[in-house]
Design a protein around this motif. Structure first.
Motif, PDB file in Angstrom:
ATOM      1  N   GLY A 105       0.796  -1.224   0.000  1.00 63.25           N
ATOM      2  CA  GLY A 105       0.000   0.000   0.000  1.00 63.25           C
ATOM      3  C   GLY A 105       0.823   1.265   0.000  1.00 63.25           C
ATOM      4  O   GLY A 105       0.485   2.228   0.680  1.00 63.25           O
ATOM      5  N   CYS A 106       1.905   1.314  -0.786  1.00 57.82           N
ATOM      6  CA  CYS A 106       2.753   2.504  -0.787  1.00 57.82           C
ATOM      7  C   CYS A 106       2.155   3.624  -1.631  1.00 57.82           C
ATOM      8  O   CYS A 106       2.521   4.776  -1.485  1.00 57.82           O
ATOM      9  CB  CYS A 106       4.148   2.166  -1.283  1.00 57.82           C
ATOM     10  SG  CYS A 106       4.202   1.698  -3.010  1.00 57.82           S
ATOM     11  N   GLY A 107       1.246   3.270  -2.549  1.00 53.53           N
ATOM     12  CA  GLY A 107       0.543   4.319  -3.301  1.00 53.53           C
ATOM     13  C   GLY A 107       1.237   4.796  -4.544  1.00 53.53           C
ATOM     14  O   GLY A 107       0.765   5.725  -5.186  1.00 53.53           O
ATOM     15  N   GLN A 108       2.353   4.162  -4.912  1.00 55.28           N
ATOM     16  CA  GLN A 108       3.075   4.652  -6.088  1.00 55.28           C
ATOM     17  C   GLN A 108       2.332   4.385  -7.390  1.00 55.28           C
ATOM     18  O   GLN A 108       2.446   5.160  -8.330  1.00 55.28           O
ATOM     19  CB  GLN A 108       4.456   4.004  -6.152  1.00 55.28           C
ATOM     20  CG  GLN A 108       5.394   4.561  -5.135  1.00 55.28           C
ATOM     21  CD  GLN A 108       6.815   4.432  -5.624  1.00 55.28           C
ATOM     22  OE1 GLN A 108       7.434   5.393  -6.029  1.00 55.28           O
ATOM     23  NE2 GLN A 108       7.311   3.223  -5.592  1.00 55.28           N
ATOM     24  N   CYS A 109       1.571   3.270  -7.441  1.00 54.07           N
ATOM     25  CA  CYS A 109       0.874   2.946  -8.696  1.00 54.07           C
ATOM     26  C   CYS A 109      -0.154   4.021  -9.027  1.00 54.07           C
ATOM     27  O   CYS A 109      -0.298   4.416 -10.180  1.00 54.07           O
ATOM     28  CB  CYS A 109       0.260   1.561  -8.635  1.00 54.07           C
ATOM     29  SG  CYS A 109      -0.453   1.108  -7.068  1.00 54.07           S
ATOM     30  N   SER A 110      -0.850   4.527  -7.988  1.00 49.66           N
ATOM     31  CA  SER A 110      -1.812   5.612  -8.233  1.00 49.66           C
ATOM     32  C   SER A 110      -1.091   6.864  -8.705  1.00 49.66           C
ATOM     33  O   SER A 110      -1.586   7.593  -9.557  1.00 49.66           O
ATOM     34  CB  SER A 110      -2.578   5.951  -6.960  1.00 49.66           C
ATOM     35  OG  SER A 110      -3.364   4.875  -6.571  1.00 49.66           O
ATOM     36  N   ASP A 111       0.099   7.113  -8.121  1.00 47.73           N
ATOM     37  CA  ASP A 111       0.842   8.335  -8.448  1.00 47.73           C
ATOM     38  C   ASP A 111       1.248   8.380  -9.907  1.00 47.73           C
ATOM     39  O   ASP A 111       1.184   9.421 -10.541  1.00 47.73           O
ATOM     40  CB  ASP A 111       2.118   8.414  -7.592  1.00 47.73           C
ATOM     41  CG  ASP A 111       1.824   8.707  -6.144  1.00 47.73           C
ATOM     42  OD1 ASP A 111       0.673   9.076  -5.874  1.00 47.73           O
ATOM     43  OD2 ASP A 111       2.721   8.575  -5.313  1.00 47.73           O
ATOM     44  N   VAL A 112       1.708   7.233 -10.438  1.00 44.87           N
ATOM     45  CA  VAL A 112       2.259   7.258 -11.788  1.00 44.87           C
ATOM     46  C   VAL A 112       1.232   7.012 -12.870  1.00 44.87           C
ATOM     47  O   VAL A 112       1.516   7.239 -14.036  1.00 44.87           O
ATOM     48  CB  VAL A 112       3.394   6.221 -11.957  1.00 44.87           C
ATOM     49  CG1 VAL A 112       4.553   6.554 -11.059  1.00 44.87           C
ATOM     50  CG2 VAL A 112       2.904   4.819 -11.727  1.00 44.87           C
ATOM     51  N   CYS A 113       0.036   6.549 -12.496  1.00 46.86           N
ATOM     52  CA  CYS A 113      -0.938   6.174 -13.520  1.00 46.86           C
ATOM     53  C   CYS A 113      -1.272   7.365 -14.424  1.00 46.86           C
ATOM     54  O   CYS A 113      -1.739   8.397 -13.953  1.00 46.86           O
ATOM     55  CB  CYS A 113      -2.215   5.639 -12.890  1.00 46.86           C
ATOM     56  SG  CYS A 113      -3.360   5.011 -14.125  1.00 46.86           S
ATOM     57  N   PRO A 114      -1.021   7.240 -15.744  1.00 50.53           N
ATOM     58  CA  PRO A 114      -1.259   8.374 -16.637  1.00 50.53           C
ATOM     59  C   PRO A 114      -2.749   8.667 -16.858  1.00 50.53           C
ATOM     60  O   PRO A 114      -3.093   9.757 -17.297  1.00 50.53           O
ATOM     61  CB  PRO A 114      -0.576   7.950 -17.936  1.00 50.53           C
ATOM     62  CG  PRO A 114      -0.528   6.478 -17.882  1.00 50.53           C
ATOM     63  CD  PRO A 114      -0.471   6.082 -16.460  1.00 50.53           C
ATOM     64  N   VAL A 115      -3.620   7.694 -16.593  1.00 51.32           N
ATOM     65  CA  VAL A 115      -5.052   7.945 -16.782  1.00 51.32           C
ATOM     66  C   VAL A 115      -5.789   8.040 -15.443  1.00 51.32           C
ATOM     67  O   VAL A 115      -7.017   7.958 -15.393  1.00 51.32           O
ATOM     68  CB  VAL A 115      -5.709   6.874 -17.682  1.00 51.32           C
ATOM     69  CG1 VAL A 115      -5.296   7.075 -19.111  1.00 51.32           C
ATOM     70  CG2 VAL A 115      -5.372   5.478 -17.230  1.00 51.32           C
ATOM     71  N   ASP A 116      -5.018   8.215 -14.369  1.00 50.98           N
ATOM     72  CA  ASP A 116      -5.573   8.471 -13.037  1.00 50.98           C
ATOM     73  C   ASP A 116      -6.569   7.427 -12.543  1.00 50.98           C
ATOM     74  O   ASP A 116      -7.646   7.760 -12.044  1.00 50.98           O
ATOM     75  CB  ASP A 116      -6.214   9.864 -12.989  1.00 50.98           C
ATOM     76  CG  ASP A 116      -5.152  10.941 -12.922  1.00 50.98           C
ATOM     77  OD1 ASP A 116      -4.026  10.598 -12.537  1.00 50.98           O
ATOM     78  OD2 ASP A 116      -5.432  12.097 -13.262  1.00 50.98           O
TER      79      ASP A 116
END
Lengths: 139, 383
Positions: B334-345
């Motif tokens: 649950g570090c949250g990096q995937c949400s941060d980098v997602c180009p389509v949010d």
């Protein structure tokens, strides 16, 4: 027309596939809703296979293997049990957990194979069609 | 110095004390480890501006000393940076970084015996893009004018170049959708006791407030690291007072309760889950950025999930993500990096946690907290 489910079945080469064969040779009647794929061991069935089947519209996925202790590869079915149980837990989030079942069928249990298939087909019929199938694309 | 002991310490270097937060202890400790050849390299953040910084691996003591200064808006995770490099390294790490490093250690990508993890107390970090937007919308100041930022008594304070301070409470910001990243809000690892040495400003009392760091030694390696810094003359320490220890425990408890509350707020049970997941994943373009940054993922470039990088496989629901949901159910930290980098949010972390939460609760397994192997590997042969 009543709902006829499509059930994907993975049978292990050494026990369950022979069991299914025996069911056919002995003329035990079972619903024609299953499509059998033979794998070398139930441990070969990965979560990705199950997901792809469900995502492509299979109404149920049945995995059959040798009884615990009888595995041709000594502990393949133990791995399968852990794998499938964990997959089931995770699939519960999508509401797919009841569409997945793991059963042990040995080579001599033709009657049991027919029974398992009958039982699972009944359950899937009660659940209704896979909700993924109703998804309309380009809506 | 031994495992379990607590200290209050600060850097002996005037320059580091001035630039660094809370007395610059962490910076000095890392520099001392490098100077005395305890490690070959150190990972630090190189500041670009107030909002952005890049992590670098360096063997230059001056570069380490120059990196002093805490940043709240850089949510990068160091685990993948040092994986597969076989370095003797010391690095500062937030709670999620520590968990990621330990997870990589379990997967044999990092040798934990050679890695000195300096844990940092973390109440949450902010996304740089969101922070810039927040400054314009909520604070009504230009992001370029910001000189420094600070969190004090539940308020986020920005200092502009003309010396003025602008403060708004974090609760108010988060109500409007700004503030900390979503994964930080429901995170419950505020003091990283899984690291070698946990540092932070909670528990510093009296005259030392803002000028010292509270340190808790969690392992032999941590004791070695601090002892080395004291011997080298980089750091001064003293015993903390009872009041400080109590305050630290209290802040920790309050923050963790807040995290649990957020968890209940974010993960509400829903009826049509399949439809929800399909709708959220609809816009996925299969760029694979979430896999690239994922700090616990260690399959490599060609793996099970990337085999489904075709639109044909995702015509109803992204197979790539479904495979990853299952794969990370017992590993997601649950570090949250995937949400941060997602180009389509796509709110990916929330989706991943929806799978990971029940699995990890049922298996009573928290990834990255100790050296316990993932439950998938706990298969006993010849039983």
């Amino acid at each position: 027309m009543s709902f006829e489910p499509n059930i994907l079945t993975f049978c292990c080469n050494w026990c369950s596939y022979a069991g299914a064969d025996l069911a056919g040779v002995s003329r035990f009647q079972y619903p024609a809703n299953i499509r059998i794929i033979r794998v070398m061991c139930s441990g070969r069935v990965e979560p990705a296979f199950i997901l792809e089947a469900l995502n492509d519209g299979a109404d149920g996925v049945l995995i059959t293997g040798c009884h615990i202790g009888d595995c041709h590869y000594i502990d393949g079915n133990k791995n399968a049990e852990i794998r499938i149980n964990n997959t089931k837990k995770a699939l519960a989030k999508l509401g797919f957990d009841k569409r997945l079942r793991l059963e042990w069928v040995s080579a001599s249990e033709g009657a049991r194979f027919a029974e398992v298939v009958k039982d699972f087909t009944e359950e899937i019929k009660k659940l209704g069609p896979n909700p993924v199938k109703e998804v309309k694309i380009n809506e | 110095m031994q495992k379990g002991e607590m200290y209050v310490g600060w850097s002996t270097k005037e320059d580091v004390r001035k630039r660094g937060g809370s007395g610059g202890l962490v910076t000095s400790m890392l520099a001392a480890a490098l100077e005395k050849k305890l490690v070959d390299a150190v990972v630090v953040l190189k500041k670009i501006n107030e909002f952005e910084a890049v992590p670098i691996i360096t063997s230059d003591v001056n570069e380490v000393l120059n990196s002093a200064g805490s940043l709240h808006s850089v949510p990068s995770n160091f685990a993948k940076l040092i994986a597969d490099r076989n370095l003797k390294v010391a690095l500062p790490a937030k709670g999620c970084d520590v968990r990621a490093i330990i997870e990589q250690g379990k997967r044999n990508a990092i040798n934990l015996d050679n890695t000195f993890i300096v844990g940092l107390n973390c109440g949450g970090s902010m996304h740089p893009v969101v922070t810039r937007e927040m400054l314009e919308v909520m604070y009504k100041i230009k992001p370029e004018d910001v000189h420094g930022e600070e969190i004090e008594k539940g308020k986020l304070i920005f200092e502009t170049k003309d010396g003025k301070e602008h403060a708004i409470t974090i609760d108010e910001l988060e109500e409007k959708g700004y503030g900390r990243r979503e994964s930080c809000r429901y995170c419950t690892i505020k003091v990283p006791n899984n690291s070698d040495i946990a540092c932070g400003n909670w528990g510093v009392t009296g005259d030392l407030v803002g000028k010292a760091t509270f340190v808790e030694i969690n392992s032999e390696k941590g004791a070695k690291l601090l002892q080395n810094a004291v011997d080298a003359g980089y750091v001064q320490v003293q015993k903390p007072d009872e009041k400080g220890i109590a305050i630290r425990a209290k802040i920790k408890g309050v923050m963790e309760d807040l995290g649990k509350k957020w968890k209940g707020k974010v993960f509400v049970p829903m009826d049509n889950r399949l439809e929800y997941f399909r709708k959220e994943l609809e816009h996925c373009i299969d760029c694979g950025a979430c896999k690239t940054v994922c700090p616990t993922c260690s399959c490599g470039d060609v793996s099970k999930c990337t085999e489904y990088h075709f639109r044909g496989d995702a015509y109803k629901m992204s197979m790539y993500h479904l495979v990853r949901f299952l794969h990370l159910a017992d590993a997601c930290i649950g570090c949250g990096q995937c949400s941060d980098v997602c180009p389509v949010d796509i709110p990916l972390t929330r989706l991943y946690r929806m799978f990971a939460n029940p699995v990890q609760e049922q298996l009573k397994y928290e990834p990255g907290m100790d050296l316990r192997k993932p439950p998938y590997f706990e298969v006993k042969l010849n039983e």
